[in-house]
Enzyme design. Structure first.
Site, PDB file in Angstrom:
ATOM      1  N   LYS A  50      -8.299 -11.320   5.977  1.00  0.00           N
ATOM      2  CA  LYS A  50      -8.059 -10.385   7.080  1.00  0.00           C
ATOM      3  C   LYS A  50      -7.589  -9.041   6.519  1.00  0.00           C
ATOM      4  O   LYS A  50      -7.194  -8.955   5.358  1.00  0.00           O
ATOM      5  CB  LYS A  50      -7.018 -10.978   8.030  1.00  0.00           C
ATOM      6  N   TYR A  68      13.099  16.304  -2.412  1.00  0.00           N
ATOM      7  CA  TYR A  68      13.591  16.686  -1.089  1.00  0.00           C
ATOM      8  C   TYR A  68      15.010  16.179  -0.884  1.00  0.00           C
ATOM      9  O   TYR A  68      15.329  15.038  -1.208  1.00  0.00           O
ATOM     10  CB  TYR A  68      12.694  16.106   0.014  1.00  0.00           C
TER      11      TYR A  68
END
Ligand SMILES: *Cc1c(COP(=O)(O)O)cnc(C)c1O
Length: 355
Positions: free
Chosen positions: A35, A253
């Site tokens: 899947k 950041y």
């Protein structure tokens, strides 16, 4: 010149892991669970790797099942959530695709449908996951009703355990055993964790997923390599910049990492827009030129930073984010997730090659 990031998929490793799963469940047949585009590895790449040895495949969408049929796969294919529409149902029957049935609505749809061929189904029973499936006490009634519909080929019973990787499956397994014992139909219960830990849950069909991709279903207990599994996906990139830091300089950041001494920092062409988990904080393991080091600071969209102090590497240095030499499970643990999520999150912008 393109960005140096690349995912390498090793079909031989997938094949090795499938045969390994088969060896661990000698009496059972094994659906290779493919899947989610084979957990992000590529449906057809993985299916081809086991074409001559796979007992069957399990996935979600009838369209994916039909891709396998169109590519010449003749094995049983099981739709793990069953059909969603009458059209799915007709296509499944026409292409000999087996389906799970987990709710009354699906039974009704089946009773009303005009099918061109008999349909093979597995009735899904709920043993405590409380996600999909009929209550255990309805097992016989549903089985009888489906058998009476006259539209079915093989009918089997299945369940899915909530805690095969943790507390264990003793109670749900006992419940499943009690209601399925006398039915005289094929049974299926085991995902990778139960396949490895619970031979008593193997029954007729096992459903290994993550172990086929070289992820451990219980990384806190056993590493993938200790289980004999090989990584299938390696996410690789390169150092594209190097910075020299003084004590007190910060990285990335918000400057969440501060150097406490002079350091060399490498900037890697890989960020969260490539599928690397943003929650992987400072200290997440990473390989540079084969040497294990750590990430530093926040992962940004297209880049992340790593510690090159004491590491021989410059711009162009080879980086492994996970895969060969660095277990995806270790990176996942540092990001508070599981290898399944890393694999499935590989972004479409990352080129994929077979090796
Ligand atoms: C995804 C899935 C599996 C495979 O689980 P793994 O933990 O990856 O081995 C098995 N059964 C069902 C019903 C699933 O949805």
């Amino acid at each position: 010149m393109s960005r140096p990031i690349l995912a390498r998929i090793d079909p031989q490793a997938f094949r090795h892991n499938y045969l390994h799963a088969k060896q661990r469940a000698p009496g059972a047949r094994a659906w290779a669970v493919v899947k989610a585009n084979a957990y992000g590895h590529g449906l057809l790449t993985c299916a081809e790797a086991v074409r001559d040895v796979a007992d069957g495949f399990a996935l979600l969408e009838v369209s994916e099942a039909m891709r396998l049929r169109a590519a010449g796969f003749t094995q049983p294919i099981l739709m793990l959530e069953g059909f969603f529409t009458e059209n799915d149902l007709c296509l499944a029957a026409a292409h000999q695709i087996s389906t799970v049935i987990h709710c009354d609505e699906q039974v009704r749809m089946l009773e009303l449908a005009e099918l061109s061929q008999p349909l093979a189904v597995f009735i899904k029973l709920n043993t405590g996951m409380n996600r999909l499936g009929f209550p255990l006490e309805q097992s016989n009634a549903v089985l009888a009703r489906l058998q009476a519909s006259g539209k079915l080929g093989q009918v089997g019973l299945m369940t899915h355990f909530a805690e095969a990787d943790g507390q264990g499956i003793a109670e749900p397994l006992a419940q499943f055993e009690a209601v399925s014992r006398l039915a005289g139909v094929p049974r299926s219960a085991a995902n990778s964790a139960a396949l490895i830990r619970n031979p008593e849950a193997h029954y007729d069909w096992v459903r290994p997923g993550i172990m086929l991709y070289g992820g451990s279903p219980m990384p806190a207990l056993h590493s993938a390599s200790a289980l004999g599994l090989r990584p299938v996906m390696s996410l690789a990139s390169e150092i594209i910049g190097v910075q020299g830091l003084r004590a007190g300089d910060r990285v990335g950041y918000s400057g969440t990492f501060t150097a406490d001494r002079p350091m060399r920092v490498g900037t890697v062409a890989c960020g969260y827009a490539d599928g690397y988990p943003r929650h992987a904080g400072t200290g997440t393991p990473i390989l540079v030129n084969g040497q294990r080091t750590r990430t530093l600071g926040r992962v940004s969209m297209d880049m992340l930073a790593c510690d090159l102090t004491g590491i021989e590497a410059d711009v162009g240095g080879r980086v492994t984010l996970w895969g060969e030499g660095l277990a995806a499970d270790d990176v996942a643990a540092a990001a508070g997730t599981i290898s399944y999520e890393l694999f499935c999150a590989l972004a479409p912008r990352v080129p994929v090659v077979m090796c």
